[in-house]
Design a protein around this motif. Structure first.
Motif, short mmCIF file in Angstrom:
data_model
loop_
_atom_site.label_atom_id
_atom_site.label_comp_id
_atom_site.label_asym_id
_atom_site.label_seq_id
_atom_site.Cartn_x
_atom_site.Cartn_y
_atom_site.Cartn_z
N SER A 9 0.83 -1.21 0.00
CA SER A 9 0.00 0.00 0.00
C SER A 9 0.86 1.26 0.00
CB SER A 9 -0.94 -0.05 1.21
OG SER A 9 -1.16 1.23 1.74
N ASN A 11 0.07 4.41 0.45
CA ASN A 11 -0.14 5.32 1.58
C ASN A 11 0.47 4.77 2.87
OD1 ASN A 11 -1.77 7.74 0.73
ND2 ASN A 11 -2.84 6.07 -0.28
N PRO A 33 -4.35 -6.12 1.54
CA PRO A 33 -5.62 -5.81 0.87
C PRO A 33 -5.88 -6.70 -0.33
CG PRO A 33 -3.98 -4.10 0.39
CD PRO A 33 -3.33 -5.06 1.35
N MET A 39 -10.92 -6.68 5.05
CA MET A 39 -12.36 -6.90 5.22
C MET A 39 -12.66 -7.71 6.49
SD MET A 39 -13.32 -5.31 2.64
CE MET A 39 -12.57 -4.72 1.14
N ARG A 49 -14.23 1.98 5.93
CA ARG A 49 -13.82 2.28 4.54
C ARG A 49 -12.81 1.22 4.09
NH1 ARG A 49 -10.83 6.78 4.74
NH2 ARG A 49 -10.97 7.23 2.54
N ALA A 50 -12.26 0.50 5.07
CA ALA A 50 -11.30 -0.60 4.82
C ALA A 50 -10.00 -0.12 4.16
CB ALA A 50 -11.94 -1.71 3.99
N LEU A 52 -6.14 1.51 3.95
CA LEU A 52 -4.89 1.48 4.72
C LEU A 52 -4.12 2.77 4.46
CD1 LEU A 52 -3.76 -2.10 3.71
CD2 LEU A 52 -4.60 -1.43 5.96
N PRO A 53 -3.29 3.22 5.37
CA PRO A 53 -3.06 2.65 6.69
C PRO A 53 -4.01 3.24 7.72
CG PRO A 53 -1.58 4.50 6.35
CD PRO A 53 -2.44 4.40 5.12
N PHE A 63 -7.03 8.15 10.02
CA PHE A 63 -7.08 7.48 8.72
C PHE A 63 -6.36 8.30 7.64
CE2 PHE A 63 -11.05 6.50 11.01
CZ PHE A 63 -10.85 5.14 11.21
N ASP A 64 -6.41 9.61 7.78
CA ASP A 64 -5.83 10.47 6.75
C ASP A 64 -4.29 10.43 6.81
OD1 ASP A 64 -6.45 12.98 4.88
OD2 ASP A 64 -4.72 13.43 6.15
N THR A 65 -3.66 10.21 5.67
CA THR A 65 -2.21 10.00 5.65
C THR A 65 -1.43 11.24 6.12
OG1 THR A 65 -2.55 8.45 3.85
CG2 THR A 65 -0.31 9.25 4.14
N GLU A 98 -0.45 13.95 -2.11
CA GLU A 98 -1.57 13.11 -1.66
C GLU A 98 -2.77 13.19 -2.62
OE1 GLU A 98 -1.49 11.10 0.74
OE2 GLU A 98 -3.55 10.73 1.38
N LYS A 143 -18.56 -1.55 0.12
CA LYS A 143 -17.30 -2.01 -0.48
C LYS A 143 -17.57 -2.80 -1.77
CE LYS A 143 -13.63 -1.30 0.69
NZ LYS A 143 -12.77 -0.10 0.44
N GLU A 146 -18.27 -0.33 -4.39
CA GLU A 146 -17.01 0.33 -4.77
C GLU A 146 -16.23 -0.56 -5.76
OE1 GLU A 146 -14.88 2.06 -1.30
OE2 GLU A 146 -13.11 1.25 -2.27
#
Ligand SMILES: N[C@@H](CCC(=O)N[C@@H](CS)C(=O)NCC(=O)O)C(=O)O
Length: 265
Positions: A9, A11, A33, A39, A49-50, A52-53, A63-65, A98, A143, A146
């Motif tokens: 990932s 991020n 993932p 999940m 929202r599942a 990462l990270p 959650f926000d990088t 970002e 999900k 999505e």
């Protein structure tokens, strides 16, 4: 402090580079993932929202990088006395970097056959987890939606074209900045670099080094320089440099095939 992340990932790589550069101690949890581990209800309940990270300090979850990196800087000031905080210019670079979402660009470079196999596998994982935790059904439905929308968007050449254009614009801006400075935020390594290195690593992973890096002399020199950092080697090189790339990708691909064969979702 816990970090839920995965070496694949992009991020996650940004946040891990920040943690390692700042010398902050943390407990690491791998959540793959591609195998749909994001999940699993224990993770999904914390983060529907599942994505990462996820960084967790006690009851504080981020959650926000970019927010996570700024928080790590505050922790580093208290725990290891590292008092160098990102300047406004560095924060603006982090946000700019970002803004480029690697999702459609990356997926468009993976052969349809492989991408569709993974996408179908993940949908089956979501359905299996939904059956186990009906209270999370509507989030799991989100999900699934999505996943279908992603496949639809990939059929639209404009989506992929726009992602490529915004990547090229970002690379050109960094190339211009590196005319005057060694690193993005000046002559010292900053968190803007921790945010940008994974973008270059992704391009190399996709075999696009010549098209996007080598043709930009400043970025090519910068890429040579940042790969020498121990933090790069620990977070990215360990998994993706040379033959290791094949090993890392094969490991996940074999797990995926075995699970599909045994129908273990
Ligand atoms: N940190 C950002 C971006 C996170 C992100 O897009 N993560 C990707 C990996 S780099 C992910 O987890 N994808 C898995 C998924 O969407 O199910 C956010 O929370 O909005």
């Amino acid at each position: 402090m816990q970090l839920y992340h995965h070496p694949f990932s992009l991020n996650s790589q940004k946040v891990r580079l920040a943690l390692e550069e700042k010398g902050v101690d943390y407990t690491s949890f791998h959540v793959n993932p591609i195998l749909g581990k994001n999940m699993n209800s224990s993770f999904f309940r914390m983060n529907t929202r599942a994505k990462l990270p996820v960084f967790k300090n006690g009851s504080h979850i981020i959650f926000d990088t970019v927010e996570t990196i700024l928080y790590i800087e505050r922790i580093a000031a208290v725990s290891v006395g590292n008092n160098s905080f990102s300047s406004q210019e560095v924060i603006e670079w982090m946000r700019k970097i970002e803004q480029w979402n690697p999702k459609y660009f990356t997926l468009s470079h993976i052969p349809d056959k492989h991408r569709l196999f993974v996408s179908k596998f993940i949908r089956k994982v979501v359905i299996a987890r939904m059956a186990e935790s009906p209270d999370l059904a509507s989030a799991y439905h989100g999900k699934l939606r999505e996943a279908y929308e992603t496949e639809e968007k990939l059929k639209n050449p404009d989506v992929v074209k726009r992602s490529k254009e915004s990547l090229v614009q970002l690379l050109d801006e960094v190339e211009t900045k590196l005319n005057d400075t060694t690193y993005i935020g000046g002559d010292e390594f900053t968190m803007a670099d921790a945010t940008f290195i994974p973008v270059l690593a992704r391009l190399v992973l996709l075999g696009l080094e010549d098209e996007y890096i080598t043709c930009r002399p400043n970025i090519a020199d910068y890429w040579g320089l940042v790969q020498q950092r121990p933090t790069y080697k620990k977070v990215i090189g360990k998994y993706f440099n040379g033959w290791r790339k094949k090993k890392t990708l094969m490991k996940t691909w074999c797990s995926l095939r075995v699970r599909e064969f045994l129908r273990r979702y």
